[in-house]
Scaffold this motif. Structure first.
Motif, PDB file in Angstrom:
ATOM      1  N   UNK A  49       0.834  -1.206   0.000  1.00  0.00           N
ATOM      2  CA  UNK A  49       0.000   0.000   0.000  1.00  0.00           C
ATOM      3  C   UNK A  49       0.870   1.258   0.000  1.00  0.00           C
ATOM      4  N   UNK A  50       1.986   1.213   0.714  1.00  0.00           N
ATOM      5  CA  UNK A  50       2.828   2.396   0.878  1.00  0.00           C
ATOM      6  C   UNK A  50       4.089   2.379   0.026  1.00  0.00           C
ATOM      7  N   UNK A  51       4.223   1.398  -0.887  1.00  0.00           N
ATOM      8  CA  UNK A  51       5.493   1.233  -1.598  1.00  0.00           C
ATOM      9  C   UNK A  51       5.854   2.429  -2.464  1.00  0.00           C
ATOM     10  N   UNK A  52       4.868   3.103  -3.074  1.00  0.00           N
ATOM     11  CA  UNK A  52       5.180   4.275  -3.905  1.00  0.00           C
ATOM     12  C   UNK A  52       5.804   5.386  -3.070  1.00  0.00           C
ATOM     13  N   UNK A  53       5.237   5.628  -1.909  1.00  0.00           N
ATOM     14  CA  UNK A  53       5.788   6.665  -1.035  1.00  0.00           C
ATOM     15  C   UNK A  53       7.175   6.281  -0.530  1.00  0.00           C
ATOM     16  N   UNK A  54       7.355   4.986  -0.209  1.00  0.00           N
ATOM     17  CA  UNK A  54       8.661   4.523   0.284  1.00  0.00           C
ATOM     18  C   UNK A  54       9.715   4.660  -0.808  1.00  0.00           C
ATOM     19  N   UNK A  55       9.362   4.252  -2.039  1.00  0.00           N
ATOM     20  CA  UNK A  55      10.306   4.351  -3.162  1.00  0.00           C
ATOM     21  C   UNK A  55      10.693   5.799  -3.421  1.00  0.00           C
ATOM     22  N   UNK A  56       9.721   6.718  -3.330  1.00  0.00           N
ATOM     23  CA  UNK A  56      10.019   8.142  -3.522  1.00  0.00           C
ATOM     24  C   UNK A  56      10.905   8.673  -2.408  1.00  0.00           C
ATOM     25  N   UNK A  57      10.683   8.184  -1.189  1.00  0.00           N
ATOM     26  CA  UNK A  57      11.450   8.657  -0.036  1.00  0.00           C
ATOM     27  C   UNK A  57      12.920   8.265  -0.121  1.00  0.00           C
ATOM     28  N   UNK A  58      13.197   7.048  -0.639  1.00  0.00           N
ATOM     29  CA  UNK A  58      14.585   6.580  -0.696  1.00  0.00           C
ATOM     30  C   UNK A  58      15.293   6.995  -1.986  1.00  0.00           C
ATOM     31  N   UNK A  59      14.573   7.633  -2.909  1.00  0.00           N
ATOM     32  CA  UNK A  59      15.204   8.107  -4.152  1.00  0.00           C
ATOM     33  C   UNK A  59      14.922   9.595  -4.363  1.00  0.00           C
ATOM     34  N   UNK A  60      15.231  10.447  -3.380  1.00  0.00           N
ATOM     35  CA  UNK A  60      14.962  11.884  -3.564  1.00  0.00           C
ATOM     36  C   UNK A  60      15.783  12.500  -4.688  1.00  0.00           C
ATOM     37  N   UNK A  61      16.922  11.870  -4.996  1.00  0.00           N
ATOM     38  CA  UNK A  61      17.785  12.382  -6.062  1.00  0.00           C
ATOM     39  C   UNK A  61      17.110  12.335  -7.430  1.00  0.00           C
ATOM     40  N   UNK A  62      16.034  11.528  -7.556  1.00  0.00           N
ATOM     41  CA  UNK A  62      15.368  11.388  -8.862  1.00  0.00           C
ATOM     42  C   UNK A  62      14.190  12.346  -9.036  1.00  0.00           C
ATOM     43  N   UNK A  63      13.965  13.225  -8.073  1.00  0.00           N
ATOM     44  CA  UNK A  63      12.794  14.110  -8.134  1.00  0.00           C
ATOM     45  C   UNK A  63      12.771  14.965  -9.392  1.00  0.00           C
ATOM     46  N   UNK A  64      13.932  15.415  -9.839  1.00  0.00           N
ATOM     47  CA  UNK A  64      13.986  16.331 -10.982  1.00  0.00           C
ATOM     48  C   UNK A  64      14.324  15.629 -12.288  1.00  0.00           C
ATOM     49  N   UNK A  65      14.358  14.325 -12.278  1.00  0.00           N
ATOM     50  CA  UNK A  65      14.681  13.590 -13.496  1.00  0.00           C
ATOM     51  C   UNK A  65      13.471  13.545 -14.427  1.00  0.00           C
ATOM     52  N   UNK A  66      13.736  13.129 -15.673  1.00  0.00           N
ATOM     53  CA  UNK A  66      12.646  12.934 -16.637  1.00  0.00           C
ATOM     54  C   UNK A  66      11.689  11.875 -16.097  1.00  0.00           C
ATOM     55  N   UNK A  67      10.424  12.025 -16.419  1.00  0.00           N
ATOM     56  CA  UNK A  67       9.402  11.159 -15.823  1.00  0.00           C
ATOM     57  C   UNK A  67       9.673   9.683 -16.053  1.00  0.00           C
ATOM     58  N   UNK A  68      10.054   9.317 -17.283  1.00  0.00           N
ATOM     59  CA  UNK A  68      10.288   7.906 -17.583  1.00  0.00           C
ATOM     60  C   UNK A  68      11.434   7.328 -16.786  1.00  0.00           C
ATOM     61  N   UNK A  69      12.544   8.074 -16.693  1.00  0.00           N
ATOM     62  CA  UNK A  69      13.704   7.602 -15.950  1.00  0.00           C
ATOM     63  C   UNK A  69      13.403   7.555 -14.459  1.00  0.00           C
ATOM     64  N   UNK A  70      12.682   8.577 -13.961  1.00  0.00           N
ATOM     65  CA  UNK A  70      12.317   8.600 -12.537  1.00  0.00           C
ATOM     66  C   UNK A  70      11.442   7.405 -12.181  1.00  0.00           C
ATOM     67  N   UNK A  71      10.488   7.093 -13.064  1.00  0.00           N
ATOM     68  CA  UNK A  71       9.600   5.959 -12.810  1.00  0.00           C
ATOM     69  C   UNK A  71      10.378   4.646 -12.806  1.00  0.00           C
TER      70      UNK A  71
END
Length: 250
Positions: A49-71
């Motif tokens: 249920x929380x995996x999307x938030x967890x993945x975003x939390x541990x990869x803050x360096x990808x916040x400004x990347x292109x959408x496809x690469x960030x995903x």
């Protein structure tokens, strides 16, 4: 090596044969596994249920990347997190189940050794309290080892291709080895042998140990399969421990 690996697979098959010939052993082994399975499934569901938030939390360096690469990066991160949780959860599953079901699994190990393997001269009687204490101590040590191994494997999971091919194979081998240590605990404890002796004995016959532990580990990944696999693996682990210790003293 291949012959030894196939011998380990046969020992797991022997464990299945032993519990299927005695449905009482199967039922005894399933009771504590049912309780732990409910706890583990709840944990996996909560993580999913929380995996999307967890993945975003541990990869803050990808916040400004292109959408496809960030995903793609966050998918890899989420996959690694779930894989690590399942790996550690499986070790915890076995440890917690053995602690909860100490008397149940000791009965399985004693029945297998005394009825089918000629018994254990001067075997120690292990109380539930001592079994639980030993199991809890071993669980802490083994989970600590799993975490130490899991951190570099988690990092390696981000390496393209290698992270999705080689790393999962290594992870299975590492976690299967740790699982084998758990599943052979009771036969060694009945002989008054400690964790370091258990680890050394299994390491000396690594191919046999992996032949037993790898299919056990993979079968336990199937939802609810552990209810049947764990009693069989306990019986097979007892046969494995008995054989390795017998070979050691010859």
């Amino acid at each position: 090596m291949l012959r030894d690996f196939s011998t380990g697979v046969k020992l797991l098959g022997q464990g299945f044969a032993l519990v299927f010939r005695s449905p009482k052993l199967l039922l005894i082994g399933a009771v504590p596994a049912v309780i732990t399975t409910a706890l583990l499934i709840g944990g996996v569901v909560g993580l999913a249920v929380w995996i999307d938030d967890i993945a975003a939390w541990i990869t803050p360096f990808a916040d400004d990347w292109a959408e496809g690469l960030r995903a793609a990066v966050r998918f890899a991160a989420g996959f690694s997190v779930i894989g690590a949780f399942v790996a550690i959860g499986l070790l915890l599953f076995t440890a917690i189940t053995l602690i909860i079901g100490g008397p149940f699994y000791e009965h399985i190990a004693e029945t297998v050794e005394d009825t089918h393997l000629g018994g254990v001269p001067e075997a120690e009687r292990v109380s539930w309290l001592r079994s639980a204490a030993v199991g809890a101590r071993d669980a802490v040590l083994l989970v600590g080892l799993a975490v130490l191994c899991g951190v570099p494997l988690f990092a390696a999971g981000f390496i393209p291709v290698v992270g999705q091919t080689v790393v999962p194979v290594i992870a299975v081998l590492v976690n299967a080895s740790l699982l084998a240590i758990e599943l052979t605990a009771i036969p060694f404890t009945r002989r008054g042998l400690k964790l370091d002796v258990r680890r050394r004995t299994l390491r000396e016959r690594r191919a046999v140990t992996l032949g037993f532990a790898v299919p056990t580990y993979l079968l336990c990944l199937i939802p609810l399969a552990a209810l049947v696999v764990l009693p069989a693996a306990m019986a097979g682990g007892t046969v494995l421990a008995h054989r390795l210790l017998h070979d050691r003293v010859r």
